[in-house]
Design an enzyme around this catalytic site. Structure first.
Site, PDB file in Angstrom:
ATOM      1  N   HIS A  17       0.828  -1.199   0.000  1.00 48.54           N
ATOM      2  CA  HIS A  17       0.000   0.000   0.000  1.00 48.54           C
ATOM      3  C   HIS A  17       0.872   1.263   0.000  1.00 48.54           C
ATOM      4  CE1 HIS A  17      -3.195  -2.590   2.189  1.00 48.54           C
ATOM      5  NE2 HIS A  17      -3.697  -2.309   0.998  1.00 48.54           N
ATOM      6  N   LYS A  41     -15.962  -7.516   3.843  1.00 45.75           N
ATOM      7  CA  LYS A  41     -14.826  -8.008   4.631  1.00 45.75           C
ATOM      8  C   LYS A  41     -15.076  -7.838   6.124  1.00 45.75           C
ATOM      9  CE  LYS A  41     -11.189  -7.026   1.223  1.00 45.75           C
ATOM     10  NZ  LYS A  41     -10.053  -6.124   0.906  1.00 45.75           N
ATOM     11  N   ARG A  90      -1.901  -5.493  -8.439  1.00 45.89           N
ATOM     12  CA  ARG A  90      -0.799  -6.465  -8.402  1.00 45.89           C
ATOM     13  C   ARG A  90      -0.944  -7.483  -9.512  1.00 45.89           C
ATOM     14  NH1 ARG A  90      -2.483  -7.735  -2.363  1.00 45.89           N
ATOM     15  NH2 ARG A  90      -4.375  -7.642  -3.608  1.00 45.89           N
ATOM     16  N   SER A 127      -3.037  -7.788   2.554  1.00 48.02           N
ATOM     17  CA  SER A 127      -3.381  -7.705   3.987  1.00 48.02           C
ATOM     18  C   SER A 127      -3.920  -9.031   4.500  1.00 48.02           C
ATOM     19  CB  SER A 127      -4.427  -6.608   4.211  1.00 48.02           C
ATOM     20  OG  SER A 127      -3.932  -5.356   3.834  1.00 48.02           O
TER      21      SER A 127
HETATM   22  O1  PNS Z   1      -9.016  -2.467   0.351  1.00 42.87           O
HETATM   23  P1  PNS Z   1     -10.356  -2.804  -0.216  1.00 42.87           P
HETATM   24  O2  PNS Z   1     -11.153  -3.667   0.740  1.00 42.87           O
HETATM   25  O3  PNS Z   1     -10.269  -3.400  -1.596  1.00 42.87           O
HETATM   26  O4  PNS Z   1     -11.143  -1.422  -0.387  1.00 42.87           O
HETATM   27  C1  PNS Z   1     -12.485  -1.403  -0.794  1.00 42.87           C
HETATM   28  C2  PNS Z   1     -13.114  -0.080  -0.376  1.00 42.87           C
HETATM   29  C3  PNS Z   1     -13.044   0.086   1.137  1.00 42.87           C
HETATM   30  C4  PNS Z   1     -12.364   1.065  -1.040  1.00 42.87           C
HETATM   31  C5  PNS Z   1     -14.597  -0.079  -0.854  1.00 42.87           C
HETATM   32  O5  PNS Z   1     -15.291  -1.128  -0.233  1.00 42.87           O
HETATM   33  C6  PNS Z   1     -15.289   1.252  -0.579  1.00 42.87           C
HETATM   34  O6  PNS Z   1     -15.140   2.174  -1.354  1.00 42.87           O
HETATM   35  N1  PNS Z   1     -16.016   1.356   0.565  1.00 42.87           N
HETATM   36  C7  PNS Z   1     -16.698   2.583   0.959  1.00 42.87           C
HETATM   37  C8  PNS Z   1     -18.220   2.464   0.719  1.00 42.87           C
HETATM   38  C9  PNS Z   1     -18.510   2.611  -0.758  1.00 42.87           C
HETATM   39  O7  PNS Z   1     -18.323   3.646  -1.349  1.00 42.87           O
HETATM   40  N2  PNS Z   1     -19.003   1.497  -1.339  1.00 42.87           N
HETATM   41  C10 PNS Z   1     -19.258   1.416  -2.761  1.00 42.87           C
HETATM   42  C11 PNS Z   1     -17.989   1.013  -3.505  1.00 42.87           C
HETATM   43  S1  PNS Z   1     -18.246   0.892  -5.243  1.00 42.87           S
END
Ligand code: PNS
Length: 168
Positions: A17, A41, A90, A127
């Site tokens: 990251h 998650k 990645r 992670s």
């Molecule tokens: O590290 P990750 O789990 O791939 O990140 C995903 C994340 C946290 C960026 C995504 O779930 C997110 O944007 N969450 C905030 C809520 C939201 O906007 N949801 C719609 C995403 S299209």
């Protein structure tokens, strides 16, 4: 000033990251790392700790700040006046997962997502795998910062069982 938002669960932030955030910073005046909630998650670390560890990992990187967000990413992007979302890739599998989110975010607000290729030497770091290695007593010190390694081990220690999980 051009601002990019680099969102993620950061549970925990890894050296992969950090690499992506630094690469993003070469393209934007400011990179806002957004510690967000991924509803698919379950987190080991609570949101405050994930923010604290991200701040620690990025402390030496100029033009970067870390925020927490509970809502929609596109709302944060709008509130910050950010130009783009940046995500690291990645592999092709990463792209498959990221594509749906990038298209949804563009559908919701018009925001573009810029994909950054991370250092191939860090491509094994995820992670989820870091936590799994640590859960089984393996070495994680070359994949995360010392503070993250300590926090992950602490969260996985028997005395913390149940304490670190926030149900996500
Ligand atoms: O590290 P990750 O789990 O791939 O990140 C995903 C994340 C946290 C960026 C995504 O779930 C997110 O944007 N969450 C905030 C809520 C939201 O906007 N949801 C719609 C995403 S299209």
């Amino acid at each position: 000033m051009s601002i990019a938002v680099c969102p993620g669960s950061f549970d925990p932030i890894t050296l992969g990251h950090v690499d992506v955030v630094r690469r993003a910073r070469t393209m934007f005046d400011e990179v806002v790392v957004a510690v967000a909630h991924n509803s698919s998650k379950r987190s080991l670390l609570g949101p405050e700790e994930r923010v604290r560890l991200a701040q620690d990992a990025l402390a030496g990187t100029d033009g970067v700040r870390v925020v927490a967000t509970d809502g929609l990413l596109v709302d944060l992007v709008r509130d910050l006046g950010a130009r783009a979302v940046v995500k690291g890739l990645r592999s092709g599998a990463d792209l498959d997962a990221e594509l749906a989110m990038a298209l949804m975010n563009r559908h919701l607000s018009g925001v573009e997502t810029v994909f950054v290729l991370g250092d191939p030497g860090l491509a094994h770091i995820a992670s989820s795998l870091v936590k799994d290695v640590a859960r089984h007593g393996g070495p994680i010190d070359d994949m995360v910062t010392p503070a993250v390694a300590a926090a992950v081990r602490q969260a996985l220690a028997p005395a913390s069982a149940g304490g670190g999980e926030d149900g996500r």
